[in-house]
Design a protein around this motif. Sequence first.
Motif, PDB file in Angstrom:
ATOM      1  N   ARG A 329       4.267   1.178  13.033  1.00 21.38           N
ATOM      2  CA  ARG A 329       5.106   0.063  12.575  1.00 21.38           C
ATOM      3  C   ARG A 329       5.954   0.157  11.855  1.00 21.38           C
ATOM      4  O   ARG A 329       5.114   1.057  10.497  1.00 21.38           O
ATOM      5  CB  ARG A 329       4.587  -1.608  12.748  1.00 21.38           C
ATOM      6  CG  ARG A 329       4.832  -1.934  13.850  1.00 21.38           C
ATOM      7  CD  ARG A 329       4.403  -3.835  13.811  1.00 21.38           C
ATOM      8  NE  ARG A 329       3.629  -4.566  14.604  1.00 21.38           N
ATOM      9  CZ  ARG A 329       3.099  -5.189  15.131  1.00 21.38           C
ATOM     10  NH1 ARG A 329       3.074  -6.375  13.560  1.00 21.38           N
ATOM     11  NH2 ARG A 329       3.181  -5.712  15.689  1.00 21.38           N
ATOM     12  N   GLU A 330       7.457   0.803  11.342  1.00 20.69           N
ATOM     13  CA  GLU A 330       7.781   0.358  10.193  1.00 20.69           C
ATOM     14  C   GLU A 330       8.038  -0.497   9.593  1.00 20.69           C
ATOM     15  O   GLU A 330       7.168  -1.678   9.469  1.00 20.69           O
ATOM     16  CB  GLU A 330       9.567   0.809  10.627  1.00 20.69           C
ATOM     17  CG  GLU A 330      10.526  -0.496  11.016  1.00 20.69           C
ATOM     18  CD  GLU A 330      11.668  -0.592  11.508  1.00 20.69           C
ATOM     19  OE1 GLU A 330      11.749  -1.275  11.300  1.00 20.69           O
ATOM     20  OE2 GLU A 330      12.183   0.540  12.034  1.00 20.69           O
ATOM     21  N   ASP A 331       8.456  -0.271   8.017  1.00 16.29           N
ATOM     22  CA  ASP A 331       8.141  -1.482   6.940  1.00 16.29           C
ATOM     23  C   ASP A 331       9.135  -0.736   5.881  1.00 16.29           C
ATOM     24  O   ASP A 331      10.252   0.349   5.512  1.00 16.29           O
ATOM     25  CB  ASP A 331       7.279  -1.128   6.044  1.00 16.29           C
ATOM     26  CG  ASP A 331       7.198  -2.852   5.416  1.00 16.29           C
ATOM     27  OD1 ASP A 331       7.099  -3.512   5.837  1.00 16.29           O
ATOM     28  OD2 ASP A 331       7.419  -2.417   4.128  1.00 16.29           O
ATOM     29  N   ASP A 332      10.403  -2.137   5.795  1.00 19.26           N
ATOM     30  CA  ASP A 332      11.435  -2.127   4.777  1.00 19.26           C
ATOM     31  C   ASP A 332      11.165  -2.036   3.603  1.00 19.26           C
ATOM     32  O   ASP A 332      12.254  -2.425   3.076  1.00 19.26           O
ATOM     33  CB  ASP A 332      12.753  -2.187   5.606  1.00 19.26           C
ATOM     34  CG  ASP A 332      12.755  -4.094   5.791  1.00 19.26           C
ATOM     35  OD1 ASP A 332      11.347  -3.890   5.345  1.00 19.26           O
ATOM     36  OD2 ASP A 332      13.678  -4.570   6.457  1.00 19.26           O
ATOM     37  N   GLU A 333       9.707  -2.691   2.965  1.00 25.09           N
ATOM     38  CA  GLU A 333       9.675  -2.528   1.513  1.00 25.09           C
ATOM     39  C   GLU A 333       8.812  -1.637   1.161  1.00 25.09           C
ATOM     40  O   GLU A 333       7.881  -2.471   0.340  1.00 25.09           O
ATOM     41  CB  GLU A 333       9.452  -4.396   1.098  1.00 25.09           C
ATOM     42  CG  GLU A 333      10.018  -5.635   1.896  1.00 25.09           C
ATOM     43  CD  GLU A 333       9.331  -7.216   1.792  1.00 25.09           C
ATOM     44  OE1 GLU A 333      10.175  -7.213   0.709  1.00 25.09           O
ATOM     45  OE2 GLU A 333       8.889  -7.091   3.137  1.00 25.09           O
ATOM     46  N   VAL A 334       8.688  -0.968   1.291  1.00 28.76           N
ATOM     47  CA  VAL A 334       7.409   0.441   0.483  1.00 28.76           C
ATOM     48  C   VAL A 334       8.015   0.560  -0.896  1.00 28.76           C
ATOM     49  O   VAL A 334       9.875   1.288  -0.846  1.00 28.76           O
ATOM     50  CB  VAL A 334       7.622   1.383   1.583  1.00 28.76           C
ATOM     51  CG1 VAL A 334       6.735   2.343   1.167  1.00 28.76           C
ATOM     52  CG2 VAL A 334       7.842   1.165   3.121  1.00 28.76           C
ATOM     53  N   SER A 335       6.949   0.532  -1.440  1.00 32.35           N
ATOM     54  CA  SER A 335       7.412   1.456  -2.682  1.00 32.35           C
ATOM     55  C   SER A 335       6.856   2.179  -3.318  1.00 32.35           C
ATOM     56  O   SER A 335       5.246   2.597  -2.979  1.00 32.35           O
ATOM     57  CB  SER A 335       7.096   0.054  -3.512  1.00 32.35           C
ATOM     58  OG  SER A 335       7.904  -1.289  -3.462  1.00 32.35           O
ATOM     59  N   VAL A 336       7.474   3.472  -3.955  1.00 34.16           N
ATOM     60  CA  VAL A 336       7.082   4.266  -4.171  1.00 34.16           C
ATOM     61  C   VAL A 336       6.595   4.387  -5.741  1.00 34.16           C
ATOM     62  O   VAL A 336       7.866   4.015  -7.089  1.00 34.16           O
ATOM     63  CB  VAL A 336       7.426   5.715  -3.934  1.00 34.16           C
ATOM     64  CG1 VAL A 336       6.774   6.891  -4.293  1.00 34.16           C
ATOM     65  CG2 VAL A 336       7.037   5.616  -1.897  1.00 34.16           C
ATOM     66  N   TYR A 337       5.976   4.592  -6.868  1.00 36.01           N
ATOM     67  CA  TYR A 337       5.915   4.452  -8.682  1.00 36.01           C
ATOM     68  C   TYR A 337       4.782   6.457  -8.563  1.00 36.01           C
ATOM     69  O   TYR A 337       3.806   6.776  -8.210  1.00 36.01           O
ATOM     70  CB  TYR A 337       4.641   3.549  -8.694  1.00 36.01           C
ATOM     71  CG  TYR A 337       5.094   2.687  -8.273  1.00 36.01           C
ATOM     72  CD1 TYR A 337       6.365   1.622  -9.258  1.00 36.01           C
ATOM     73  CD2 TYR A 337       5.130   2.179  -7.438  1.00 36.01           C
ATOM     74  CE1 TYR A 337       6.941   0.378  -9.053  1.00 36.01           C
ATOM     75  CE2 TYR A 337       5.144   0.657  -6.997  1.00 36.01           C
ATOM     76  CZ  TYR A 337       6.220  -0.124  -7.226  1.00 36.01           C
ATOM     77  OH  TYR A 337       6.819  -1.777  -7.482  1.00 36.01           O
TER      78      TYR A 337
END
Length: 496
Positions: A329-337
């Motif tokens: 599944r896709e996700d539109d709230e991915v966060s990268v740090y």
Amino acid sequence: MKKILLAILAMIILVFCVSTASAAVTLKTNINDENPVFGSDSQDASNPDAKESDDEEVYDEGSIVLQNNETNSIDVTDISYNYDYDFDGDELNISLVGSLPTGITNGSDGTLKLNARIPKDLDSVDADDDNDDYLQERAILVADAILTLNDNSEVTVPLYMQRENMLKLDKIDIDVGSESYDEDDSKFSEDVMVDETIDISVTLKNEYDSEDDNVEMDDVDIEIEIDDDDDFIIDEDSSISIYEEDEETLKATITMDQDNIKNKDYELTIFIEAKDENGAVHGIKKTYDFTVDRKTYDFVVDKAELYYDEVSCSRDNEMDIRIENRGEREDDEVSVYVENRDIGIDFKKEDIKIEEYDRDDNSYSKVLHFTVPEDLAAGTYPITIKVFYSGDKDEGVHADEKDVTLTVNNCVSQTSPDASTDDTSTPDNVNIGDDGQIEVTVPDEVMQEFGITETVEDSEGFTDSVGFVVLLIVLVAAVLGAEAALIIWLVKRPKV
């Protein structure tokens, strides 16, 4: 016209008689690769290197049982052989035991007995990798027996021969994550996730006796096949040899192309093929079923690379990162740090949309440029990449994390060579005075070499002598050398 009709009628009658006679005699038991005429799955083969002479040439006797389905009595009047396979007549040496069966009445049987040599290089398995039964224990078709009956019809009997498979399977170990399987399993009980590795270990034994047989197994290979195997990366051990009565292990490792592999059922087949010193092929074939599955969300740090793994005087650098979704599944709230306080890296990107694994936009890439502080002490510094989905690092779900180490070295400047090391010395026989005058001393041995002494008594005078000429030449050469030395000294003397 009448002759033509009679000829046609005669041909029809002949064909009818042949087919009828052929159908009249049948084999009571089917003869095929599972029910041979000669040998069995425990049959020894000829071995020219055997310790016992009786084992050098091995024969086996086989029986063919004929059944008469007609009212007329049947006789077998002749037998011949067809050797259009892998062995000729000399290698098989097939012979009739006793006499041909005769007087086979309706409903009764007639037995034909034959004797044949078991060749040293007879395969114990199907060695044709194009066949479905490849490496399965099977009898081999070696010849045909052609029986002539008393009505001049013929019956062809296939002659199959089998020997023992001398490559034995001791055990198979298959590890997938925390699960293990062996040769008794036909299907993995748990699904295989796309990021898991399948490790296969096969332990084999050479069943030849070390004292009596003395036959080594050469070119023992392992091959793994999986349907749709373009999506699998298979690493197999190289060929090995197994000595008599010894055991050896072959291994293989299977990983998956996580970008493309599909969630579905697969069939995994393990092929082990070996050829003994006599040229016979032996082998093992095992098949397993398994299912590949994916996580619903599976965001991973697919790439995290520094342009320079080490820095010293030059402190500019960059990092190339790539986040990939291997989930369904896709996700539109991915966060990268990306963080390291000592270096001063503090990057964040939130609310990234990354689609499911089989879409074009299933990843996020970024190149970070940074400069290492000049006053940062030498040492190693981990740069941490963290990924979350369904929110940021405070409210989202932690998906993956990876550290990349940067090494910082002290900056060491290079100095130029000391100019004082130049050699400006003058020859020992040249003396340069403070006033710049040059004095050249001619060694006594040179003077003596040319026969020159301090006093010359000659009626012609010294200036007219050969010695004077030689001395003049030596002095000119010395003056020229002194001038050259002076020039060198003037060029290289310290500037005032």
